[in-house]
Design an enzyme around this catalytic site. Structure first.
Site, PDB file in Angstrom:
ATOM      1  N   GLU A  46      41.220  12.656  66.026  1.00 45.15           N
ATOM      2  CA  GLU A  46      42.375  11.792  66.268  1.00 45.15           C
ATOM      3  C   GLU A  46      42.540  11.501  67.759  1.00 45.15           C
ATOM      4  OE1 GLU A  46      43.698  14.769  63.006  1.00 45.15           O
ATOM      5  OE2 GLU A  46      42.181  14.620  64.589  1.00 45.15           O
ATOM      6  N   ALA A 157       2.854  43.184  52.239  1.00 46.54           N
ATOM      7  CA  ALA A 157       1.759  43.921  51.602  1.00 46.54           C
ATOM      8  C   ALA A 157       2.028  45.422  51.684  1.00 46.54           C
ATOM      9  CB  ALA A 157       0.438  43.567  52.271  1.00 46.54           C
ATOM     10  N   ARG A 178      17.926  27.868  60.034  1.00 44.41           N
ATOM     11  CA  ARG A 178      18.503  28.680  61.099  1.00 44.41           C
ATOM     12  C   ARG A 178      19.387  27.843  62.021  1.00 44.41           C
ATOM     13  NH1 ARG A 178      14.337  32.247  64.437  1.00 44.41           N
ATOM     14  NH2 ARG A 178      14.234  33.353  62.453  1.00 44.41           N
ATOM     15  N   PRO A 264      14.867  44.226  52.705  1.00 45.80           N
ATOM     16  CA  PRO A 264      15.411  44.470  51.358  1.00 45.80           C
ATOM     17  C   PRO A 264      16.623  45.389  51.337  1.00 45.80           C
ATOM     18  CG  PRO A 264      13.272  45.544  51.649  1.00 45.80           C
ATOM     19  CD  PRO A 264      13.448  44.626  52.807  1.00 45.80           C
ATOM     20  N   LEU A 266      19.087  45.832  53.780  1.00 47.18           N
ATOM     21  CA  LEU A 266      20.281  45.114  54.250  1.00 47.18           C
ATOM     22  C   LEU A 266      20.673  44.026  53.257  1.00 47.18           C
ATOM     23  CD1 LEU A 266      22.299  44.895  56.629  1.00 47.18           C
ATOM     24  CD2 LEU A 266      20.814  43.122  57.577  1.00 47.18           C
TER      25      LEU A 266
END
Length: 351
Positions: A46, A157, A178, A264, A266
């Site tokens: 505005e 792996a 990101r 994995p 967290l």
């Protein structure tokens, strides 16, 4: 209002403030001026529109605004009073402001004799600021959980190596993702194992402009030479493993959106606490057979307790598939019956 929404969409997706657009109309319907909010510390939509006019030129005008004019004095002054001072006689608002610190502009204008209408294209306005409104309403940042995995659900792996599970197109798409968040979050385990930079890059180089806040959650100290300690982007080390405490620390800094890129453990902590708002998964057509799973223990012990997500989109990024899904507020999760599958030139990110 459609034009005001177009102006609002030009504003940044990151930062503490919503995206807002404003169009000032003369009594005969002519467009007098337009304005959009360009980010924290810049004039609100505005004020930007009013500043484009000579003094007195807005008297008797109609202001068409995508979000209720604010009443809050922060980095800038309240828009409701700016409109009153300019002599605007009518204000058409798409959606009310969910922020209690800034809301009330419509009532203030109406009390001063201004003709106020609300609700025009409200769903479109809400969609534009969905993540910001959710963060303000909940008092904690919107959390997008991103991960990459093989078809058998492995994120690395057996020896811990993970470069690269996904394609270059997917890694580029992560950089785009990101850039759309205020902060990027990992745990100390990921920070110590991978030594990530967590910056937004294109073709291997940091992009121009501000970088998201890099956040590490956990008690262990980061090495002095860690890439997270360089000058390329700010760093916040939250010395807690508790998801609510981490988000509280970010909310105190007016962080509205967080991209969760942790490992994995967290990820499972945030998911189990109900603190994930959206999931973005890059699924590679590959198999490992062994190695860490993409997510840790969620406490699910039998099929009736399975955590299902509602699928929102499916796209290709290179040879990979990009899935976007969200939890259902009711706790009953289901997949949409028909979803488009399309090619995407994407960008994903490497750490």
């Amino acid at each position: 209002m459609h034009r005001a929404l177009q102006l609002a969409a030009q504003g940044p997706r990151t930062g503490p403030n919503p995206r807002v657009g404003c169009v000032l109309l003369a009594p005969d319907g002519r467009v007098l001026a337009e304005g959009a909010h360009r980010g924290a510390g810049t004039p609100h939509a505005e004020a930007a529109a009013l500043a484009a006019l000579p003094e007195g030129a807005a008297r008797g005008a109609t202001a068409v605004v995508t979000l209720e004019p604010c009443t809050h004095t922060g980095r800038t002054g309240p828009c409701s009073r700016a409109l009153l001072a300019a002599g605007v006689s009518r204000v058409v608002v798409a959606d009310t402001d969910p922020n209690p610190r800034a809301a009330g502009g419509a009532a203030e204008l109406a009390a001063a004799g201004v003709d106020v209408e609300t609700g025009l294209l409200a769903p479109e306005s809400r969609a534009l600021n969905e993540r910001w409104a959710a963060a303000v309403g909940r008092g904690r940042p919107w959390v997008t959980w991103k991960w990459a995995a093989t078809l058998d659900g492995r994120s690395a792996a057996a020896d811990g190596s993970s470069r690269w599970i996904t394609s270059a197109a997917s890694r580029a798409d992560v950089h785009r993702l990101r850039a759309e968040h205020d902060a990027v979050l990992v745990g100390t385990g990921t920070a110590l194992a991978d030594d990530p930079a967590l910056t937004v890059r294109a073709d291997g180089r940091e992009v121009e402009g501000p970088q998201p806040l890099r956040v590490v959650a956990g008690l262990r100290e980061l090495p002095a030479g860690a890439r997270l300690r360089d000058e390329r982007a700010p760093l916040l080390h939250v010395r807690s493993r508790e998801p609510h405490a981490v988000l509280a620390a970010l909310a105190a800094r007016e962080v509205r959106t967080v991209l969760l890129e942790g490992g994995p453990t967290l990820a499972a902590a945030f998911a189990a606490a109900g603190l994930v708002d959206e999931v973005v998964c890059y699924l590679a057509p590959a198999l490992l057979g062994a190695g860490p799973a993409a997510v840790g223990d969620l406490g699910v012990r039998s099929m009736p307790d399975i955590a299902r997500l509602r699928l929102r989109s499916v796209e290709r990024t290179g040879d990979d598939v990009r899935l976007v899904a969200r939890p259902v507020p009711s706790g009953v999760w289901s997949a949409d019956p028909a979803l488009p599958v399309k090619e995407a030139a994407g960008v994903h990110r490497d750490r």
